[in-house]
Scaffold this motif. Structure first.
Motif, PDB file in Angstrom:
ATOM      1  N   VAL A   1       0.837  -1.213   0.000  1.00 57.24           N
ATOM      2  CA  VAL A   1       0.000   0.000   0.000  1.00 57.24           C
ATOM      3  C   VAL A   1       0.866   1.256   0.000  1.00 57.24           C
ATOM      4  N   GLN A   2       2.061   1.154   0.604  1.00 56.86           N
ATOM      5  CA  GLN A   2       2.986   2.295   0.560  1.00 56.86           C
ATOM      6  C   GLN A   2       3.377   2.613  -0.882  1.00 56.86           C
ATOM      7  N   GLU A   3       3.630   1.582  -1.667  1.00 53.69           N
ATOM      8  CA  GLU A   3       4.014   1.828  -3.058  1.00 53.69           C
ATOM      9  C   GLU A   3       2.862   2.480  -3.814  1.00 53.69           C
ATOM     10  N   LEU A   4       1.641   2.043  -3.524  1.00 58.15           N
ATOM     11  CA  LEU A   4       0.486   2.663  -4.186  1.00 58.15           C
ATOM     12  C   LEU A   4       0.339   4.122  -3.764  1.00 58.15           C
ATOM     13  N   GLU A   5       0.604   4.401  -2.493  1.00 55.66           N
ATOM     14  CA  GLU A   5       0.490   5.788  -2.018  1.00 55.66           C
ATOM     15  C   GLU A   5       1.509   6.686  -2.712  1.00 55.66           C
ATOM     16  N   HIS A   6       2.742   6.193  -2.866  1.00 56.65           N
ATOM     17  CA  HIS A   6       3.769   6.980  -3.560  1.00 56.65           C
ATOM     18  C   HIS A   6       3.340   7.255  -5.004  1.00 56.65           C
ATOM     19  N   THR A   7       2.763   6.240  -5.617  1.00 53.09           N
ATOM     20  CA  THR A   7       2.330   6.364  -7.013  1.00 53.09           C
ATOM     21  C   THR A   7       1.216   7.393  -7.139  1.00 53.09           C
ATOM     22  N   ARG A   8       0.298   7.317  -6.213  1.00 52.10           N
ATOM     23  CA  ARG A   8      -0.829   8.241  -6.222  1.00 52.10           C
ATOM     24  C   ARG A   8      -0.355   9.689  -6.047  1.00 52.10           C
ATOM     25  N   ALA A   9       0.672   9.846  -5.239  1.00 53.55           N
ATOM     26  CA  ALA A   9       1.210  11.193  -5.008  1.00 53.55           C
ATOM     27  C   ALA A   9       1.804  11.772  -6.293  1.00 53.55           C
ATOM     28  N   VAL A  10       2.281  10.903  -7.186  1.00 54.43           N
ATOM     29  CA  VAL A  10       2.806  11.364  -8.479  1.00 54.43           C
ATOM     30  C   VAL A  10       1.653  11.679  -9.428  1.00 54.43           C
ATOM     31  N   LEU A  11       0.657  10.823  -9.387  1.00 52.44           N
ATOM     32  CA  LEU A  11      -0.419  10.862 -10.383  1.00 52.44           C
ATOM     33  C   LEU A  11      -1.456  11.960 -10.118  1.00 52.44           C
ATOM     34  N   LEU A  12      -1.836  12.115  -8.857  1.00 53.95           N
ATOM     35  CA  LEU A  12      -2.975  12.988  -8.566  1.00 53.95           C
ATOM     36  C   LEU A  12      -2.753  14.446  -8.961  1.00 53.95           C
ATOM     37  N   PRO A  13      -1.587  15.049  -8.653  1.00 49.26           N
ATOM     38  CA  PRO A  13      -1.422  16.460  -9.026  1.00 49.26           C
ATOM     39  C   PRO A  13      -1.552  16.668 -10.536  1.00 49.26           C
ATOM     40  N   VAL A  14      -1.051  15.712 -11.313  1.00 50.64           N
ATOM     41  CA  VAL A  14      -1.124  15.840 -12.775  1.00 50.64           C
ATOM     42  C   VAL A  14      -2.580  15.697 -13.230  1.00 50.64           C
ATOM     43  N   ALA A  15      -3.294  14.752 -12.632  1.00 49.93           N
ATOM     44  CA  ALA A  15      -4.702  14.552 -13.006  1.00 49.93           C
ATOM     45  C   ALA A  15      -5.529  15.787 -12.651  1.00 49.93           C
ATOM     46  N   TYR A  16      -5.268  16.364 -11.470  1.00 49.61           N
ATOM     47  CA  TYR A  16      -6.011  17.565 -11.064  1.00 49.61           C
ATOM     48  C   TYR A  16      -5.683  18.741 -11.979  1.00 49.61           C
ATOM     49  N   ALA A  17      -4.395  18.879 -12.301  1.00 51.65           N
ATOM     50  CA  ALA A  17      -3.987  19.998 -13.154  1.00 51.65           C
ATOM     51  C   ALA A  17      -4.628  19.864 -14.532  1.00 51.65           C
ATOM     52  N   TYR A  18      -4.679  18.619 -15.037  1.00 59.01           N
ATOM     53  CA  TYR A  18      -5.285  18.397 -16.343  1.00 59.01           C
ATOM     54  C   TYR A  18      -6.775  18.747 -16.306  1.00 59.01           C
ATOM     55  N   ALA A  19      -7.456  18.305 -15.243  1.00 61.83           N
ATOM     56  CA  ALA A  19      -8.890  18.581 -15.121  1.00 61.83           C
ATOM     57  C   ALA A  19      -9.146  20.081 -15.035  1.00 61.83           C
ATOM     58  N   ALA A  20      -8.281  20.778 -14.284  1.00 58.16           N
ATOM     59  CA  ALA A  20      -8.453  22.230 -14.137  1.00 58.16           C
ATOM     60  C   ALA A  20      -8.244  22.923 -15.482  1.00 58.16           C
ATOM     61  N   ARG A  21      -7.247  22.449 -16.240  1.00 60.28           N
ATOM     62  CA  ARG A  21      -6.984  23.073 -17.539  1.00 60.28           C
ATOM     63  C   ARG A  21      -8.157  22.845 -18.491  1.00 60.28           C
ATOM     64  N   ARG A  22      -8.711  21.645 -18.443  1.00 57.40           N
ATOM     65  CA  ARG A  22      -9.865  21.353 -19.299  1.00 57.40           C
ATOM     66  C   ARG A  22     -11.048  22.243 -18.948  1.00 57.40           C
ATOM     67  N   ARG A  23     -11.222  22.469 -17.634  1.00 56.05           N
ATOM     68  CA  ARG A  23     -12.330  23.344 -17.232  1.00 56.05           C
ATOM     69  C   ARG A  23     -12.129  24.745 -17.801  1.00 56.05           C
ATOM     70  N   ARG A  24     -10.874  25.207 -17.723  1.00 55.98           N
ATOM     71  CA  ARG A  24     -10.584  26.558 -18.245  1.00 55.98           C
ATOM     72  C   ARG A  24     -10.812  26.600 -19.752  1.00 55.98           C
ATOM     73  N   GLU A  25     -10.385  25.545 -20.443  1.00 51.40           N
ATOM     74  CA  GLU A  25     -10.539  25.523 -21.900  1.00 51.40           C
ATOM     75  C   GLU A  25     -12.020  25.506 -22.282  1.00 51.40           C
ATOM     76  N   LYS A  26     -12.806  24.747 -21.528  1.00 50.48           N
ATOM     77  CA  LYS A  26     -14.236  24.686 -21.825  1.00 50.48           C
ATOM     78  C   LYS A  26     -14.889  26.035 -21.571  1.00 50.48           C
ATOM     79  N   ALA A  27     -14.477  26.664 -20.445  1.00 47.80           N
ATOM     80  CA  ALA A  27     -15.034  27.979 -20.116  1.00 47.80           C
ATOM     81  C   ALA A  27     -14.689  28.979 -21.213  1.00 47.80           C
ATOM     82  N   ALA A  28     -13.519  28.792 -21.838  1.00 46.49           N
ATOM     83  CA  ALA A  28     -13.101  29.707 -22.900  1.00 46.49           C
ATOM     84  C   ALA A  28     -13.737  29.326 -24.237  1.00 46.49           C
ATOM     85  N   GLY A  29     -14.581  28.303 -24.236  1.00 44.07           N
ATOM     86  CA  GLY A  29     -15.318  27.950 -25.446  1.00 44.07           C
ATOM     87  C   GLY A  29     -14.693  26.844 -26.264  1.00 44.07           C
ATOM     88  N   SER A  30     -13.579  26.264 -25.791  1.00 41.67           N
ATOM     89  CA  SER A  30     -12.949  25.188 -26.554  1.00 41.67           C
ATOM     90  C   SER A  30     -13.498  23.847 -26.097  1.00 41.67           C
TER      91      SER A  30
END
Ligand SMILES: [Zn+2]
Length: 202
Positions: free
Chosen positions: A65-94
């Motif tokens: 479970v420690q290895e999964l936690e380390h992995t999640r710590a790498v993955l989550l910020p990128v997933a959140y950043a991607y989701a936030a960027r998509r929201r901005r792009e959609k708001a801008a009409g793309s």
């Protein structure tokens, strides 16, 4: 299905019987499976040395479970950043993503998908995930070069012959009867020696 952190607490709870803790680890892996569930599970069983008789070494579950936690710590910020960027792009009409991330539609947990559960990278999960995400961000052509191990690819339709990652994602999978048999063997942790007799690789 409850959250990853709640299940991770159960994995660590030595007041629970080992089998309950194993099932909590399974839930965690369903939440965070960079190679797909089966190959990620196989990786955890091998690297955390989860024995067939869990009572022989219940701490193996904590290592996993420690290895999964380390992995999640790498993955989550990128997933959140991607989701936030998509929201901005959609708001801008793309309507379409400026930089499409294919694994977004597979579920973020399959960024380095390995169709063969026993053929996956051997490095720590978090390292592999970081390499794949960095390669993607740098614009590496995944049809020509494996994002996970850097091997030049000559047959883009196949999984990487070196590390097993298939950038085509889960849609490329066809489970054959022999693959199903092998998976059952992995799930039963057959061939995993008892902890007491195991050499220490740390
Ligand atoms: Zn590779």
């Amino acid at each position: 299905m409850t959250s990853f952190p709640a299940q991770a607490r159960r994995v660590r709870d030595d007041g629970l019987v080992p089998n309950r803790r194993l099932h909590a680890l399974r839930e965690c892996t369903l939440h965070c499976a960079p190679y797909g569930f089966r190959a990620t599970w196989h990786h955890l069983v091998v690297t955390a040395r989860i024995p067939q008789r869990l009572e022989d070494d219940p701490d193996a579950l904590v290592r996993a479970v420690q290895e999964l936690e380390h992995t999640r710590a790498v993955l989550l910020p990128v997933a959140y950043a991607y989701a936030a960027r998509r929201r901005r792009e959609k708001a801008a009409g793309s309507r379409t993503a400026a930089t499409p991330a294919p694994w977004n539609s597979w579920g973020w947990c399959r960024v380095a998908y390995c169709p063969d559960p026993e053929h996956h990278p051997t490095a720590p999960l978090g390292q592999v995930v970081a390499r794949v995400l960095d390669g993607w961000a740098a614009g590496v052509d995944a049809d020509r070069q494996c994002l996970a191990c850097g091997t030049e690819r000559h047959r883009p339709g196949r999984a990487c012959p070196i590390c097993g990652v298939h950038t085509g994602g889960p849609a490329t999978v066809r489970h054959t009867p022999s693959a199903e048999e092998r998976w059952k063997r992995i799930w039963r942790r057959e061939g995993m020696p008892a902890a007491a007799g195991m050499p220490n690789h740390d």
